[in-house]
Structures are given as structure tokens and as C-alpha cells.
Design an enzyme around this catalytic site. Structure first.
Site, PDB file in Angstrom:
ATOM      1  N   GLU A  99       0.834  -1.205   0.000  1.00 34.60           N
ATOM      2  CA  GLU A  99       0.000   0.000   0.000  1.00 34.60           C
ATOM      3  C   GLU A  99       0.865   1.250   0.000  1.00 34.60           C
ATOM      4  O   GLU A  99       1.448   1.632   1.022  1.00 34.60           O
ATOM      5  CB  GLU A  99      -0.932   0.038   1.219  1.00 34.60           C
ATOM      6  CG  GLU A  99      -1.839   1.254   1.198  1.00 34.60           C
ATOM      7  CD  GLU A  99      -2.782   1.329   2.377  1.00 34.60           C
ATOM      8  OE1 GLU A  99      -3.361   2.407   2.597  1.00 34.60           O
ATOM      9  OE2 GLU A  99      -2.944   0.315   3.087  1.00 34.60           O
ATOM     10  N   LYS A 228      -8.472 -15.845  14.895  1.00 31.33           N
ATOM     11  CA  LYS A 228      -8.545 -15.440  13.492  1.00 31.33           C
ATOM     12  C   LYS A 228      -9.965 -15.125  13.017  1.00 31.33           C
ATOM     13  O   LYS A 228     -10.305 -15.336  11.855  1.00 31.33           O
ATOM     14  CB  LYS A 228      -7.897 -16.506  12.598  1.00 31.33           C
ATOM     15  CG  LYS A 228      -6.435 -16.762  12.960  1.00 31.33           C
ATOM     16  CD  LYS A 228      -5.814 -17.902  12.201  1.00 31.33           C
ATOM     17  CE  LYS A 228      -4.384 -18.125  12.685  1.00 31.33           C
ATOM     18  NZ  LYS A 228      -3.746 -19.300  12.079  1.00 31.33           N
ATOM     19  N   ASP A 303       1.920 -14.447  12.444  1.00 31.19           N
ATOM     20  CA  ASP A 303       0.822 -15.125  11.758  1.00 31.19           C
ATOM     21  C   ASP A 303      -0.109 -14.061  11.179  1.00 31.19           C
ATOM     22  O   ASP A 303      -0.858 -13.413  11.900  1.00 31.19           O
ATOM     23  CB  ASP A 303       0.063 -16.020  12.749  1.00 31.19           C
ATOM     24  CG  ASP A 303      -0.958 -16.922  12.070  1.00 31.19           C
ATOM     25  OD1 ASP A 303      -1.442 -16.558  10.975  1.00 31.19           O
ATOM     26  OD2 ASP A 303      -1.294 -17.973  12.644  1.00 31.19           O
ATOM     27  N   HIS A 398      -2.468  11.087  -1.269  1.00 31.70           N
ATOM     28  CA  HIS A 398      -2.346   9.937  -2.155  1.00 31.70           C
ATOM     29  C   HIS A 398      -2.054  10.386  -3.585  1.00 31.70           C
ATOM     30  O   HIS A 398      -1.263   9.765  -4.300  1.00 31.70           O
ATOM     31  CB  HIS A 398      -3.625   9.105  -2.112  1.00 31.70           C
ATOM     32  CG  HIS A 398      -3.699   8.197  -0.921  1.00 31.70           C
ATOM     33  ND1 HIS A 398      -3.179   6.926  -0.944  1.00 31.70           N
ATOM     34  CD2 HIS A 398      -4.222   8.368   0.320  1.00 31.70           C
ATOM     35  CE1 HIS A 398      -3.387   6.346   0.231  1.00 31.70           C
ATOM     36  NE2 HIS A 398      -4.023   7.206   1.018  1.00 31.70           N
TER      37      HIS A 398
END
Length: 403
Positions: A99, A228, A303, A398
Site C-alpha cells: 500500500e 482469526k 501469523d 495519495h
């Protein structure tokens, strides 16, 4: 020596399965054979995938059916002073992401924090959880199981800790739903993220529960852990490490470095992160904490799927007259500095940048330090994005960076 092309031929002919190649060749040859096979089957060119900095054998514990490595751009932000319970000093934070503008934004926030003399951070709670689910006949048996567990925590601790040299059972909390009994085990896994450690230890404890009570184990994970997945229990009780970072910035610093005012940032946080998140039913009351958590996880070998819980954060902003108080509290930051992906070369080097690779002294201090540094990075990201929104500079930032 077995030839990779020959192995690929044998897989195509049905003589071998993809997962059997390491039984017939070394790990590098097996990975090459799989790449050849996939290239033949799909027409893709995997030459970049075949260029990686680790020995394929060293990644055997991390991946099955290896074909190579996935590469991400990695950058660094900082340095920034962190005054933590475990972290102390100036740190550069490696972040891996695709990103554009993310690191520039985090670095702007860190620059403001650095000018304020640094940020404070503390791990406030630690406990990796695993919650098996048991079947009973009904509420009478369920109540009996709960009473037995409450009276025998020491026996459960002895059983669980017999499987590990490092983990410590902290607590077992029962929950009953009809004829289901859930036991939420919480462990101090020291410098390991500890999911495997908690699972193995809980499995041993479950055998004792089955031997001594009417309960029958249905699943070693009953989703009350909760791993998760977005879960309110993790937002309230925490999982892994619960960590908070905060800073106070002078009004002049906010106006000069962030291009807005404390009042504007406070309003943006209230209307966006608090009210907007509440209306959306969000479990995360923040702007984009997961951005920094994910990038830090990828860089340091955590993870990546546990970013789900890492996004479970609350950002608070308070205008204090001549200053701005800002904090980020991450309820469920599951990190480790030993085991898993932390052993891979680029991830190990990123941990070296932070000075936290391997086990800490005392045990657990390196993982605490990593958690505190990531929290400060997330705080910087929150400050920068909220300032960009408050000053209406988000889209132009951006645009200027070509992202």
C-alpha cells in the site's frame, strides 16, 4: 541425484503426488520440480517465485508443497523514542506492504511523536487462549463439569504444563450453552506467539476433564478462543497481548507537523472512529490500526491471519487546551519473537532491526517489547490519518505520492 524435470514428469504421469517429492529429493529440487509442473500446467512464468533468500529445507515447518517465495516491498519508519514496560530507547520499525503512502503517513505521525519526546506504551494483559467444547447430557451435568473445573485448576495446570518447558496456564474460564460446555484456557506463552503451545497443552488438559467428568470432547477449538475471527470476547478480555500506547502533543506541534488543530482531530476521531464505528457495529473503533499491524506482522514473521484480532483497537483523542492527548489500545495483539515465521531470514533480520529476535531475558520481554513498538507505530498511523482527514488532505496526499 534426482532431476527436477523427472520428478515433474512423474507427478504429471500420476506416479507421485505433489506432497511426496521431498521423499525422493532434497527440498530445493522438490520446490523446483513443483514450479516446473505448475509452469507446464498453467503457462505461468515462476522465475521470480523461484528467487528467494532462504533454504527450502529451513521453511519445511512453515509451508507444504513449496514452490518458492513471495516477495513484498519492505520499508522502515522512525526512529522514535518509546518509553515502555519492556521497550526503552529509539527504534526503527520495519513494515512490509503493497500500500503506497502507508509508510509516509506512519512516518509523519512518528515525526510528531518524536518531536514530543516519544510515546509511552505498556502491555496491560497477556494470555493466549484455546477454548475446547465438550458435550454433556444437559444443564445438570454441565454444572457438575463447571464445579469440577473450578475446584481442580491446579490439576489442569499440571496436565497442561507437562507438555511445555515454557508455557504457564494462567486461568480456565467455563461457559455453558445448553448441553455444551466451553473451557477458555489462557496461557502465558512467553516470547512465543504460542498458538501451537496452547493447543497441545489444552489437549492434554482435556484428557483429564474427560477422565474425571461426564464431559465428552467435541472439538479442541470451540471458537470461544477466538482465533482469526472478529470476536467481542477478544475485544473485552483480550487475547495474546493487550497493549496501549499514548502521547501528548503540544498544540503548536499539532498545527505545525500535522497541519490541523487538536479540536479538529478530536472531532474527526469522535465522529468517525467512535460514532461511525458504533453505527456500523464495528469491533474496531479506530481509523486503520490494522494497516500497521499487518505490515509489521509481514515484516517480522507473525501469523498474518491474526491481523483480524489485531484490528480490534480503540483510538481515543482528547483536546486538553494547549495540547492533544492520543492513545491506541489494541486488545488482541498476538506476537512472538521465537518460532513460526520469525526464523525465516528476512523476518529474522527485521526482528534484529528492532533488537528483539529470539527469547528475551526475562522470558516474554522480547515479545512484550515488540508489542509495545507496534502499538506506537499504530498510534502514529492513527494520528497521521486523522490529521489528514481533519485537514481534508487525505486524497491529495495519495495524489501527490502517485498512489
Amino acid at each position: 541425484m534426482t532431476d527436477a524435470a523427472d520428478l515433474a514428469d512423474r507427478v504429471q504421469d500420476g506416479d507421485l503426488r505433489l506432497y511426496e517429492l521431498e521423499e525422493h529429493a532434497d527440498h530445493e529440487t522438490a520446490a523446483t520440480a513443483r514450479r516446473l509442473l505448475v509452469e507446464r500446467e498453467t503457462g505461468a512464468d515462476l522465475s521470480a517465485v523461484g528467487q528467494y533468500a532462504f533454504d527450502a529445507a529451513d521453511a519445511d515447518a512453515n509451508i507444504e508443497n513449496a514452490i518458492g517465495g513471495a516477495q513484498l516491498p519492505m520499508g522502515v519508519v522512525g526512529p522514535v523514542e518509546v518509553d515502555g514496560g519492556a521497550a526503552a530507547g529509539e527504534y526503527y520499525l520495519p513494515l512490509a506492504t503493497t500500500e503506497g503512502a502507508l509508510l509516509a503517513s506512519v512516518n509523519r505521525g512518528l515525526s510528531a511523536i518524536r518531536s514530543a519526546g516519544g510515546a509511552q506504551a505498556r502491555v496491560t494483559k497477556n494470555g493466549m487462549t484455546r477454548a475446547p467444547v465438550f458435550r454433556v447430557q444437559g444443564i445438570v451435568e454441565a454444572k457438575a463439569v463447571v464445579e469440577w473445573v473450578e475446584e481442580n485448576v491446579d490439576r489442569l495446570r499440571e496436565a497442561a504444563e507437562s507438555t511445555t518447558n515454557h508455557g504457564e496456564l494462567l486461568d480456565v474460564e467455563p461457559y455453558v450453552v445448553g448441553d455444551s460446555v466451553y473451557l477458555r484456557f489462557a496461557y502465558d506463552t512467553k516470547d512465543a506467539m504460542g498458538m501451537n503451545m496452547a493447543t497441545i497443552a489444552t489437549g492434554e488438559a482435556c484428557e483429564l476433564v474427560e477422565d474425571e467428568t461426564p464431559a465428552d470432547l467435541v472439538a479442541l477449538s470451540g471458537n470461544l478462543c477466538s482465533d482469526k475471527k472478529p470476536a467481542a470476547i477478544n475485544a473485552v478480555q483480550g487475547r495474546g497481548r493487550s497493549v496501549t500506547a499514548d502521547v501528548e502533543l503540544d498544540r503548536e506541534l499539532v498545527e505545525e507537523r500535522l497541519g490541523t488543530t487538536p479540536e479538529a482531530i478530536e472531532e474527526a476521531n469522535t465522529r468517525k472512529n467512535l460514532v461511525g464505528s458504533a453505527k456500523a457495529g464495528s469491533l474496531g473503533f479506530n481509523a486503520h490500526a490494522a494497516n500497521v499491524v499487518a505490515a509489521a506482522f509481514l515484516a517480522t514473521g507473525q501469523d498474518a491471519a491474526q491481523v483480524v484480532e489485531g484490528s480490534n483497537a480503540i483510538t481515543t483523542i482528547e483536546e486538553r487546551g494547549d495540547s492533544l492527548y492520543a492513545s491506541v489500545s489494541i486488545a488482541s495483539l498476538e506476537v512472538g519473537t521465537v518460532g513460526g515465521g520469525t526464523k525465516l531470514p528476512t523476518q529474522a533480520e527485521a526482528l534484529d532491526v528492532l533488537g528483539v529476535r529470539g527469547g528475551g531475558d526475562p522470558a516474554g520481554s522480547n515479545a512484550d517489547e515488540l508489542a509495545e513498538i507496534i502499538a506506537v507505530g499504530a498510534l502514529a498511523g492513527e494520528l497521521s490519518l486523522l490529521a489528514a482527514l481533519a485537514s481534508r488532505h487525505l486524497s491529495s496526499a495519495h495524489e501527490d505520492l502517485g498512489r
